[in-house]
Design a protein around this motif. Structure first.
Motif, PDB file in Angstrom:
ATOM      1  N   ARG A  87       0.843  -1.211   0.000  1.00 51.99           N
ATOM      2  CA  ARG A  87       0.000   0.000   0.000  1.00 51.99           C
ATOM      3  C   ARG A  87       0.867   1.246   0.000  1.00 51.99           C
ATOM      4  NH1 ARG A  87      -2.212   1.118   5.539  1.00 51.99           N
ATOM      5  NH2 ARG A  87      -0.008   1.634   5.731  1.00 51.99           N
ATOM      6  N   ASN A  88       1.871   1.263   0.875  1.00 51.01           N
ATOM      7  CA  ASN A  88       2.721   2.444   0.996  1.00 51.01           C
ATOM      8  C   ASN A  88       3.446   2.767  -0.304  1.00 51.01           C
ATOM      9  OD1 ASN A  88       1.869   2.297   3.624  1.00 51.01           O
ATOM     10  ND2 ASN A  88       3.880   1.896   4.499  1.00 51.01           N
ATOM     11  N   GLU A  89       3.922   1.725  -0.969  1.00 54.03           N
ATOM     12  CA  GLU A  89       4.642   1.926  -2.231  1.00 54.03           C
ATOM     13  C   GLU A  89       3.744   2.549  -3.297  1.00 54.03           C
ATOM     14  OE1 GLU A  89       7.129  -0.601  -5.568  1.00 54.03           O
ATOM     15  OE2 GLU A  89       5.975  -1.666  -4.046  1.00 54.03           O
ATOM     16  N   ARG A  90       2.459   2.248  -3.248  1.00 48.41           N
ATOM     17  CA  ARG A  90       1.522   2.846  -4.210  1.00 48.41           C
ATOM     18  C   ARG A  90       1.278   4.323  -3.912  1.00 48.41           C
ATOM     19  NH1 ARG A  90      -0.538  -2.283  -3.387  1.00 48.41           N
ATOM     20  NH2 ARG A  90      -2.110  -1.586  -1.876  1.00 48.41           N
ATOM     21  N   ILE A  91       1.583   4.767  -2.702  1.00 46.97           N
ATOM     22  CA  ILE A  91       1.353   6.157  -2.307  1.00 46.97           C
ATOM     23  C   ILE A  91       2.585   7.021  -2.562  1.00 46.97           C
ATOM     24  CG2 ILE A  91       0.897   7.669  -0.323  1.00 46.97           C
ATOM     25  CD1 ILE A  91      -0.815   5.336   0.814  1.00 46.97           C
ATOM     26  N   LYS A  92       3.762   6.517  -2.172  1.00 48.71           N
ATOM     27  CA  LYS A  92       5.007   7.278  -2.349  1.00 48.71           C
ATOM     28  C   LYS A  92       6.185   6.312  -2.254  1.00 48.71           C
ATOM     29  CE  LYS A  92       5.531   8.820   2.458  1.00 48.71           C
ATOM     30  NZ  LYS A  92       5.581   9.994   3.315  1.00 48.71           N
ATOM     31  N   PRO A  93       7.357   6.715  -2.698  1.00 48.18           N
ATOM     32  CA  PRO A  93       8.479   5.776  -2.764  1.00 48.18           C
ATOM     33  C   PRO A  93       9.068   5.358  -1.417  1.00 48.18           C
ATOM     34  CG  PRO A  93       8.969   7.803  -3.999  1.00 48.18           C
ATOM     35  CD  PRO A  93       7.636   7.975  -3.369  1.00 48.18           C
ATOM     36  N   ARG A  94       9.151   6.285  -0.446  1.00 46.95           N
ATOM     37  CA  ARG A  94       9.861   5.980   0.810  1.00 46.95           C
ATOM     38  C   ARG A  94       9.320   6.851   1.936  1.00 46.95           C
ATOM     39  NH1 ARG A  94      13.663   7.982  -2.440  1.00 46.95           N
ATOM     40  NH2 ARG A  94      14.903   6.087  -2.345  1.00 46.95           N
ATOM     41  N   PRO A  95       9.644   6.466   3.178  1.00 46.60           N
ATOM     42  CA  PRO A  95       9.269   7.305   4.318  1.00 46.60           C
ATOM     43  C   PRO A  95       9.947   8.676   4.225  1.00 46.60           C
ATOM     44  CG  PRO A  95       9.989   5.139   5.065  1.00 46.60           C
ATOM     45  CD  PRO A  95      10.314   5.225   3.611  1.00 46.60           C
ATOM     46  N   GLU A  96       9.274   9.679   4.776  1.00 43.14           N
ATOM     47  CA  GLU A  96       9.822  11.030   4.792  1.00 43.14           C
ATOM     48  C   GLU A  96       9.846  11.537   6.226  1.00 43.14           C
ATOM     49  OE1 GLU A  96       8.412  13.540   1.246  1.00 43.14           O
ATOM     50  OE2 GLU A  96       6.840  12.029   1.539  1.00 43.14           O
ATOM     51  N   ARG A  97      10.812  12.348   6.526  1.00 44.75           N
ATOM     52  CA  ARG A  97      11.008  12.868   7.880  1.00 44.75           C
ATOM     53  C   ARG A  97      10.373  14.247   8.009  1.00 44.75           C
ATOM     54  NH1 ARG A  97      15.543  14.913  11.269  1.00 44.75           N
ATOM     55  NH2 ARG A  97      15.292  13.779  13.228  1.00 44.75           N
ATOM     56  N   PHE A  98       9.509  14.425   9.012  1.00 40.32           N
ATOM     57  CA  PHE A  98       8.836  15.711   9.209  1.00 40.32           C
ATOM     58  C   PHE A  98       9.841  16.840   9.419  1.00 40.32           C
ATOM     59  CE2 PHE A  98       7.034  19.040  11.872  1.00 40.32           C
ATOM     60  CZ  PHE A  98       5.976  19.422  11.075  1.00 40.32           C
ATOM     61  N   GLN A  99      10.884  16.574  10.165  1.00 39.79           N
ATOM     62  CA  GLN A  99      11.854  17.608  10.495  1.00 39.79           C
ATOM     63  C   GLN A  99      12.572  18.161   9.267  1.00 39.79           C
ATOM     64  OE1 GLN A  99      11.337  14.679  11.987  1.00 39.79           O
ATOM     65  NE2 GLN A  99      11.762  14.756  14.188  1.00 39.79           N
ATOM     66  N   GLU A 100      12.507  17.462   8.148  1.00 43.22           N
ATOM     67  CA  GLU A 100      13.163  17.918   6.917  1.00 43.22           C
ATOM     68  C   GLU A 100      12.205  18.619   5.964  1.00 43.22           C
ATOM     69  OE1 GLU A 100      14.936  14.308   5.506  1.00 43.22           O
ATOM     70  OE2 GLU A 100      16.314  14.212   7.215  1.00 43.22           O
ATOM     71  N   CYS A 101      10.933  18.674   6.300  1.00 41.25           N
ATOM     72  CA  CYS A 101       9.925  19.281   5.422  1.00 41.25           C
ATOM     73  C   CYS A 101       9.742  20.756   5.781  1.00 41.25           C
ATOM     74  CB  CYS A 101       8.594  18.543   5.575  1.00 41.25           C
ATOM     75  SG  CYS A 101       7.252  19.308   4.659  1.00 41.25           S
ATOM     76  N   ARG A 102       9.659  21.602   4.784  1.00 37.03           N
ATOM     77  CA  ARG A 102       9.416  23.025   5.004  1.00 37.03           C
ATOM     78  C   ARG A 102       8.100  23.482   4.381  1.00 37.03           C
ATOM     79  NH1 ARG A 102      11.817  22.235   8.764  1.00 37.03           N
ATOM     80  NH2 ARG A 102      13.911  22.855   9.276  1.00 37.03           N
ATOM     81  N   GLU A 103       7.272  22.535   4.017  1.00 40.07           N
ATOM     82  CA  GLU A 103       5.956  22.821   3.460  1.00 40.07           C
ATOM     83  C   GLU A 103       5.070  23.437   4.547  1.00 40.07           C
ATOM     84  OE1 GLU A 103       3.533  22.971   0.261  1.00 40.07           O
ATOM     85  OE2 GLU A 103       5.422  21.892   0.169  1.00 40.07           O
TER      86      GLU A 103
END
Length: 195
Positions: A87-103
């Motif tokens: 399921r996860n692979e169908r959503i995005k390639p890999r886990p992402e870290r919140f601390q690295e996001c500036r959105e």
């Protein structure tokens, strides 16, 4: 009603089960959604309860899937991890870290109080850029597939209500109280922060 779609982030420790189930459901409902982790590594249940399988966050869901397949296909089918990774692979390639996001987000949901505390700590340490308010809501979700689905549906219900409000600032407390009374579930509303 907000002029643009609600921008939502859902955060858990490993970006694996709880928040990815919410990501999946919110994406199907056409929300602008991101999912993140706060932990330093992905830890999955191993073949023994005290021996988790750990991966660096640069590891893709596909690589994790293939690794578990090689280790013990039947075990990881039985415990549901291969399904979750697929399921996860169908959503995005890999886990992402919140601390690295500036959105910038309108609302950030966390899936546990310790995760909520980490996200608040990170937001408070950041230099404000947009001064856009972001609301923090913790929805305690046990880390099981069944609870992840129930929690994701609750997060989706909250997002749908927030999407149709004219003023999130005035409506959020009333909405959370109404859902608490209806569902018998308490929320930690960490207030409003600026990004």
């Amino acid at each position: 009603m907000p002029s643009s779609p609600l921008k939502v982030a859902v955060v858990c420790v490993s970006n694996m089960n709880r928040n990815m189930e919410a990501h999946s459901i919110l994406k199907k409902k056409a929300f602008s959604v991101w999912s993140f982790r706060t932990g330093s590594r992905v830890r999955l249940p191993g073949e023994a309860p005290n021996l988790p399988v750990a991966y660096y966050f640069s590891t893709t869901y596909k690589e994790m899937y293939n690794d578990l397949l090689r280790k013990d296909r039947q075990h990881y089918i039985r415990n549901g991890m291969l399904h979750i990774l697929g399921r996860n692979e169908r959503i995005k390639p890999r886990p992402e870290r919140f601390q690295e996001c500036r959105e910038a987000f309108d609302v950030i949901f966390t899936c546990g109080e310790s995760i909520h505390d980490r996200v608040v700590e990170d937001l408070c340490a950041r230099e404000q850029e947009t001064f856009q308010p972001v609301h923090m809501i913790n929805v305690d979700i046990q880390n099981t597939p069944e609870d992840a689905t129930l929690g994701a549906l609750l997060i989706c219900e909250l997002c749908q209500c927030l999407q149709h409000t004219d003023d999130m600032e005035d409506s959020l407390a009333k909405l959370l109280l109404a859902v608490e009374e209806k569902r018998g579930k308490k929320f930690l509303h960490g207030g409003c922060f600026c990004c």
